[in-house]
Design a protein around this motif. Structure first.
Motif, short mmCIF file in Angstrom:
data_model
loop_
_atom_site.label_atom_id
_atom_site.label_comp_id
_atom_site.label_asym_id
_atom_site.label_seq_id
_atom_site.Cartn_x
_atom_site.Cartn_y
_atom_site.Cartn_z
N GLU A 123 9.91 -53.84 7.72
CA GLU A 123 9.85 -54.26 6.25
C GLU A 123 8.47 -54.58 5.74
N THR A 124 7.38 -54.33 6.62
CA THR A 124 5.89 -54.51 6.18
C THR A 124 5.47 -53.07 5.59
N ALA A 125 4.49 -53.33 4.80
CA ALA A 125 4.04 -51.81 4.20
C ALA A 125 3.09 -51.46 5.08
N LEU B 299 6.93 -40.59 10.39
CA LEU B 299 5.37 -40.40 10.06
C LEU B 299 5.39 -38.86 9.82
N ASP B 300 6.49 -38.20 9.85
CA ASP B 300 6.26 -36.84 9.55
C ASP B 300 6.01 -36.05 8.39
N THR B 301 6.32 -37.08 7.33
CA THR B 301 5.86 -36.55 6.13
C THR B 301 4.97 -37.61 5.23
N VAL B 302 4.21 -37.40 4.33
CA VAL B 302 3.29 -38.24 3.78
C VAL B 302 4.01 -39.33 2.80
N GLU B 303 5.32 -38.99 2.45
CA GLU B 303 6.41 -39.70 1.50
C GLU B 303 6.84 -40.84 2.64
N LEU B 304 7.35 -40.38 3.59
CA LEU B 304 7.92 -41.18 4.70
C LEU B 304 6.92 -42.21 5.40
N MET B 305 5.70 -41.75 5.46
CA MET B 305 4.56 -42.54 5.98
C MET B 305 4.40 -43.64 5.24
N LEU B 306 4.64 -43.63 4.07
CA LEU B 306 4.31 -44.99 2.99
C LEU B 306 5.61 -45.81 3.13
N LYS B 307 6.70 -45.40 3.44
CA LYS B 307 7.79 -46.31 3.44
C LYS B 307 7.77 -47.16 4.87
N ALA B 308 8.36 -48.72 4.61
CA ALA B 308 8.33 -49.61 5.79
C ALA B 308 9.45 -49.19 6.73
N GLY B 309 9.28 -49.44 7.78
CA GLY B 309 10.42 -49.28 8.79
C GLY B 309 11.12 -50.53 8.75
N ASP B 310 11.67 -50.82 10.28
CA ASP B 310 12.25 -52.04 10.66
C ASP B 310 11.53 -53.50 10.11
N ASP C 270 -6.20 -54.81 6.98
CA ASP C 270 -5.77 -55.99 8.03
C ASP C 270 -4.28 -56.15 7.31
N GLU C 271 -3.78 -55.75 6.14
CA GLU C 271 -2.52 -56.14 5.85
C GLU C 271 -1.47 -54.80 5.97
N SER C 272 -2.20 -53.92 6.63
CA SER C 272 -1.55 -52.51 6.77
C SER C 272 -1.02 -52.40 7.94
N GLU C 273 0.22 -52.23 8.08
CA GLU C 273 1.14 -52.36 9.26
C GLU C 273 0.69 -51.04 10.31
N ILE C 274 0.38 -50.09 9.61
CA ILE C 274 0.02 -48.71 10.70
C ILE C 274 -1.32 -49.31 11.47
N TYR C 275 -2.36 -49.62 10.70
CA TYR C 275 -3.63 -50.09 11.16
C TYR C 275 -3.40 -51.28 12.12
N ARG C 276 -2.56 -52.31 11.81
CA ARG C 276 -2.64 -53.51 12.57
C ARG C 276 -2.09 -52.95 14.04
N LEU C 277 -0.93 -52.01 14.08
CA LEU C 277 -0.37 -51.60 15.32
C LEU C 277 -1.26 -50.92 16.12
N ILE C 278 -2.19 -49.92 15.53
CA ILE C 278 -2.99 -49.12 16.37
C ILE C 278 -4.19 -50.02 16.91
N ALA C 279 -4.70 -51.17 16.05
CA ALA C 279 -5.68 -51.76 16.46
C ALA C 279 -5.41 -53.24 17.44
N THR C 280 -4.48 -53.36 17.20
CA THR C 280 -4.29 -54.71 18.20
C THR C 280 -4.54 -54.66 19.62
N ILE D 185 -9.44 -44.48 10.38
CA ILE D 185 -8.51 -45.00 9.68
C ILE D 185 -8.38 -46.39 8.79
N ARG D 186 -9.05 -47.17 9.58
CA ARG D 186 -9.55 -48.44 8.94
C ARG D 186 -10.39 -48.24 7.62
N GLU D 187 -11.38 -47.12 7.73
CA GLU D 187 -12.40 -47.02 6.70
C GLU D 187 -11.52 -46.34 5.43
N TRP D 188 -10.60 -45.30 5.96
CA TRP D 188 -9.74 -44.57 4.93
C TRP D 188 -9.00 -45.65 4.06
#
Length: 442
Positions: A61-63, A48-59, A71-81, A103-106
């Protein structure tokens, strides 16, 4: 009624659309997420340390971000669960509802990126906030935590509150004030007459390194925007490199005069408290709270040696004039001598002041180390005999900073104290040749 509902709907949409990634979202990610998802420490192979890397999936493989679909964004799902085993950040409190909603609204509004360079570090894209102005006159003397002498030897830069102050070495008079600097300045390095490096920040909140032209202070460049305070910084004697380290355990090395990042590494498991450049400009020494000191290849950032002979936090380091030997001082009053392989020298322990912190170290010559201590003493030592050689000066408080100035056959020891006093002592003279309080108004 219909008109009112339509107005409220349009207002809510406009509010969401106005969310700024750089001003509102990036600071949340920096504070809460980047530490576990950065270079060298990317949990789940997600960074998450650059914008480019923030948009790439990790292990997974979910966007991480799907524009318009939180609700389909992994970054939001993991902070909201609500599942604690899955929720991010791990082993910490959940994000405040306000930040999660933001973050959800963004994402819902299109995940727009007001960023010119997606490869830039997240910290670099956050707009600077207006800094507090230094007081016209200080209400009390400020502790001296950093000093740097200009190449001509005529002006001394000193730490200040949201500023760096410049003082005439001959008279001790204030000559200039450079505003817009870190709240706390903890290290200074004067590279050329037109390039001064300033490092510091706010403990636990932020770290900064700036390059500034002292004669034209508006000519400045921020090199570092870190998650925690930059505690130490040194420039190579040849003026080609600048290295810094601090409470994020990172060492960063920059090329000069450009300020381009050359390399970055995490050599310690705890704060980096002190640094030194070897006289030949080839090596960097670091001192850490993890009870070790290290020797690093300045060109590559590779660790050359680790010294493990301390039993407490290491606060200071210095290279011998031939660049072969290193001194490191700890919080319990020990100074250890060790070689380029990290091996302790025979009879290589010095204890010049009893059980007191060794806050700064230096050398007068190959066999004469200098130490500035928490007891207020500044002394030279006979390394071979392992005893104090000369008492340079004595303060009534901690001596945070130590510098040596050589002019032909003249040697000066410049020190800064926690009580706000700066002293310049000449070798062989009992009394300081100059003493002043380095706080405007005093």
């Amino acid at each position: 009624m219909l008109r009112t509902l339509l107005f409220l709907t349009l207002t809510a949409f406009a509010t969401a659309a106005e969310i700024s990634f750089s001003r509102q979202i990036a600071p949340v990610l920096i504070d809460q997420c980047v530490e576990c998802h950065r270079s060298g420490k990317a949990k789940g192979s997600y960074r998450l340390d650059t914008v480019e890397l923030m948009l790439k999936a990790g292990d997974s493989e979910t966007a991480p971000v799907v524009a318009g679909k939180p609700d389909e964004s992994e970054i939001y799902r993991l902070i909201a669960t609500h599942e604690e085993d899955d929720r991010m950040p791990k082993k910490a409190d959940a994000l405040p509802e306000k930040e999660t909603k933001l973050i959800r609204e963004w994402i819902a509004s299109g995940a727009k990126l007001d960023v010119a360079d997606k490869k830039a570090a997240l910290r670099a894209i956050v707009p600077e906030t207006e800094k507090t102005q230094a007081p016209a006159k200080y209400p009390r003397p400020l502790p001296v935590t950093a000093l740097a002498l200009n190449p001509a030897g005529s002006t001394l830069a000193c730490s200040g509150y949201f500023e760096t102050t410049l003082w005439d070495v001959a008279s001790g008079k204030l000559t200039a004030r450079i505003d817009g600097m870190p709240e706390r300045t903890l290290a200074l390095a004067w590279i050329t007459e037109n390039q001064l490096a300033v490092a510091g920040g706010v403990p636990g909140r932020s770290g900064e390194v700036w390059l500034v032209n002292p004669s034209q202070p508006k000519e400045r460049k921020r090199l570092v925007s870190a998650r925690d305070c930059v505690l130490a910084m040194v420039a190579s004697p040849d003026g080609k490199l600048l290295a810094c380290g601090g409470a994020d355990n990172q060492v960063r090395c920059f090329e000069l005069p450009s300020g381009k990042l050359k390399w970055q590494t995490e050599p310690h498991a705890d704060w980096i408290m002190g640094m030194a450049f070897s006289p030949d400009s080839q090596h960097i020494a670091t001192a850490s709270r993890d009870r070790t000191a290290k020797r690093i290849d300045a060109a590559k950032g590779e660790i050359e040696a680790t010294f493990t002979g301390h039993d407490s936090a290491v606060l200071s380091v210095a290279f011998s004039p031939d660049s072969k030997e290193t001194l490191s001082g700890d919080v319990e009053g020990n100074i250890r001598r060790w070689d380029r392989n990290g091996d302790a020298a025979k009879d290589g322990t010095l204890r010049p002041g009893g059980r007191t912190e060794m806050l700064a170290l230096g050398f007068l010559d190959a066999g004469t180390p200098l130490a500035a201590m928490g007891s207020g003493s500044v002394v030279s030592m006979d390394a071979k005999a392992r005893k104090t050689k000369d008492k340079i000066t004595l303060y009534g408080d901690r001596v945070n900073v130590l510098q040596v100035q050589r002019i032909d056959k003249l040697t000066r020891i410049i020190t800064g104290c926690h009580d706000g006093t700066v002293r310049i002592n000449e070798l062989g003279k009992a009394e300081p040749v100059l003493q002043f309080l380095a706080s405007p108004g005093w």
